[in-house]
Motif scaffolding. Structure first.
Motif, PDB file in Angstrom:
ATOM      1  N   ASP A   1      11.383  14.191  44.006  1.00 20.03           N
ATOM      2  CA  ASP A   1      11.442  12.739  43.887  1.00 20.03           C
ATOM      3  C   ASP A   1      12.268  12.429  42.644  1.00 20.03           C
ATOM      4  O   ASP A   1      11.785  12.623  41.519  1.00 20.03           O
ATOM      5  N   ASP A   2      13.498  11.959  42.834  1.00 23.33           N
ATOM      6  CA  ASP A   2      14.373  11.733  41.691  1.00 23.33           C
ATOM      7  C   ASP A   2      13.982  10.524  40.848  1.00 23.33           C
ATOM      8  O   ASP A   2      14.614  10.241  39.834  1.00 23.33           O
TER       9      ASP A   2
ATOM     10  N   ASN B   1      12.833  20.262  46.853  1.00 21.38           N
ATOM     11  CA  ASN B   1      12.774  18.881  47.335  1.00 21.38           C
ATOM     12  C   ASN B   1      12.005  18.091  46.289  1.00 21.38           C
ATOM     13  O   ASN B   1      10.843  18.412  45.990  1.00 21.38           O
TER      14      ASN B   1
ATOM     15  N   ASP C   1      14.800  14.127  37.415  1.00 21.53           N
ATOM     16  CA  ASP C   1      16.174  14.021  37.895  1.00 21.53           C
ATOM     17  C   ASP C   1      16.868  15.380  37.909  1.00 21.53           C
ATOM     18  O   ASP C   1      16.345  16.384  37.401  1.00 21.53           O
ATOM     19  N   PHE C   2      18.042  15.412  38.492  1.00 19.34           N
ATOM     20  CA  PHE C   2      18.799  16.654  38.639  1.00 19.34           C
ATOM     21  C   PHE C   2      19.112  17.272  37.280  1.00 19.34           C
ATOM     22  O   PHE C   2      19.047  18.485  37.113  1.00 19.34           O
TER      23      PHE C   2
ATOM     24  N   GLU D   1      24.815  19.478  46.307  1.00 20.06           N
ATOM     25  CA  GLU D   1      24.658  18.665  47.513  1.00 20.06           C
ATOM     26  C   GLU D   1      25.700  17.562  47.622  1.00 20.06           C
ATOM     27  O   GLU D   1      25.991  17.086  48.706  1.00 20.06           O
ATOM     28  N   ASN D   2      26.221  17.129  46.468  1.00 22.39           N
ATOM     29  CA  ASN D   2      27.142  15.987  46.463  1.00 22.39           C
ATOM     30  C   ASN D   2      27.992  16.025  45.196  1.00 22.39           C
ATOM     31  O   ASN D   2      27.788  16.879  44.325  1.00 22.39           O
TER      32      ASN D   2
ATOM     33  N   GLN E   1      28.066  14.045  42.660  1.00 19.56           N
ATOM     34  CA  GLN E   1      27.317  13.788  41.426  1.00 19.56           C
ATOM     35  C   GLN E   1      26.656  15.068  40.920  1.00 19.56           C
ATOM     36  O   GLN E   1      26.723  15.371  39.721  1.00 19.56           O
ATOM     37  N   GLN E   2      26.011  15.826  41.808  1.00 18.73           N
ATOM     38  CA  GLN E   2      25.413  17.095  41.391  1.00 18.73           C
ATOM     39  C   GLN E   2      26.491  18.059  40.891  1.00 18.73           C
ATOM     40  O   GLN E   2      26.290  18.759  39.899  1.00 18.73           O
TER      41      GLN E   2
ATOM     42  N   ALA F   1      15.217  13.857  47.145  1.00 18.87           N
ATOM     43  CA  ALA F   1      16.476  14.534  46.829  1.00 18.87           C
ATOM     44  C   ALA F   1      16.273  16.039  46.960  1.00 18.87           C
ATOM     45  O   ALA F   1      15.141  16.526  47.068  1.00 18.87           O
ATOM     46  N   GLN F   2      17.388  16.767  46.904  1.00 19.49           N
ATOM     47  CA  GLN F   2      17.330  18.202  47.122  1.00 19.49           C
ATOM     48  C   GLN F   2      18.282  18.913  46.164  1.00 19.49           C
ATOM     49  O   GLN F   2      19.348  18.395  45.835  1.00 19.49           O
ATOM     50  N   ALA F   3      17.872  20.095  45.731  1.00 19.80           N
ATOM     51  CA  ALA F   3      18.717  20.962  44.915  1.00 19.80           C
ATOM     52  C   ALA F   3      18.515  22.387  45.395  1.00 19.80           C
ATOM     53  O   ALA F   3      17.415  22.737  45.840  1.00 19.80           O
TER      54      ALA F   3
END
Length: 175
Positions: free
Chosen positions: A60-61, A58, A65-66, A100-101, A103-104, A2-4
């Motif tokens: 690993d969720d 970058n 997590d975010f 990114e989406n 949910q974020q 995942a990315q933030a």
């Protein structure tokens, strides 16, 4: 993976913080949110391009997590000062989350709302991910490669101490 993308002032500082977290595979310092393509550090520093100094995380969720990244983000910079972090002043140092989406976006919006409900004047910008431009190579992993640099010695150790005291359970084993 995942990315933030977060901006919390100087990217040297935020990069050092997030590289310490388990589940974070890498962090890329860069620029986002401006009006010209492929900006240089010198252009960013003058504040005329409208870019923010940001980091692309970058992660690993399954390990982090975010929401946990948001916890660290809001605890390790000042989200209440507009276009300023410590001695760094200008729009390039603004507090920003590029989502990114959906949910974020929702998680970040809810987080900001909860801080505002606690009485904090949060000025963090929340926007869709714009084009991300990696910073020049010499900015990548800057603190690890330049621990004796004056600015790094002044600004980064307090952030890392705060990280260790508040989020020890999120740190990589070698921290």
């Amino acid at each position: 993976m995942a990315q933030a993308i977060f901006g919390g002032g100087c990217f040297w500082c935020t990069e050092a913080v997030f590289l310490s977290l388990k589940g974070v595979e890498n962090v890329i310092s860069g620029y986002a949110g401006g009006r010209i393509e492929n900006p240089s550090y010198e252009q960013i520093c003058n504040g005329d391009t409208e870019h923010a100094e940001v980091i692309q995380i970058n992660f690993d969720d399954q390990q982090i997590d975010f929401k946990q990244l948001l916890d660290v983000f809001f605890a390790t910079h000042d989200p209440t000062t507009l276009n300023r972090q410590g001695n760094d002043v200008g729009t390039q140092y603004r507090s920003v989350i590029y989502f990114e989406n959906a949910q974020q976006q929702q998680q970040a919006s809810d987080y900001i709302d909860s801080l505002k409900a606690d009485g904090l004047n949060i000025v963090t910008e929340l926007s869709p991910v714009p084009t991300f431009y990696p910073a020049e190579d010499y900015h990548q992993n800057f603190y690890a490669r330049n621990p004796s640099q004056g600015y790094c010695n002044f600004a980064i150790p307090p952030k890392l101490m705060k990280l260790r005291s508040k989020f020890n359970d999120l740190l990589k084993n070698d921290e």
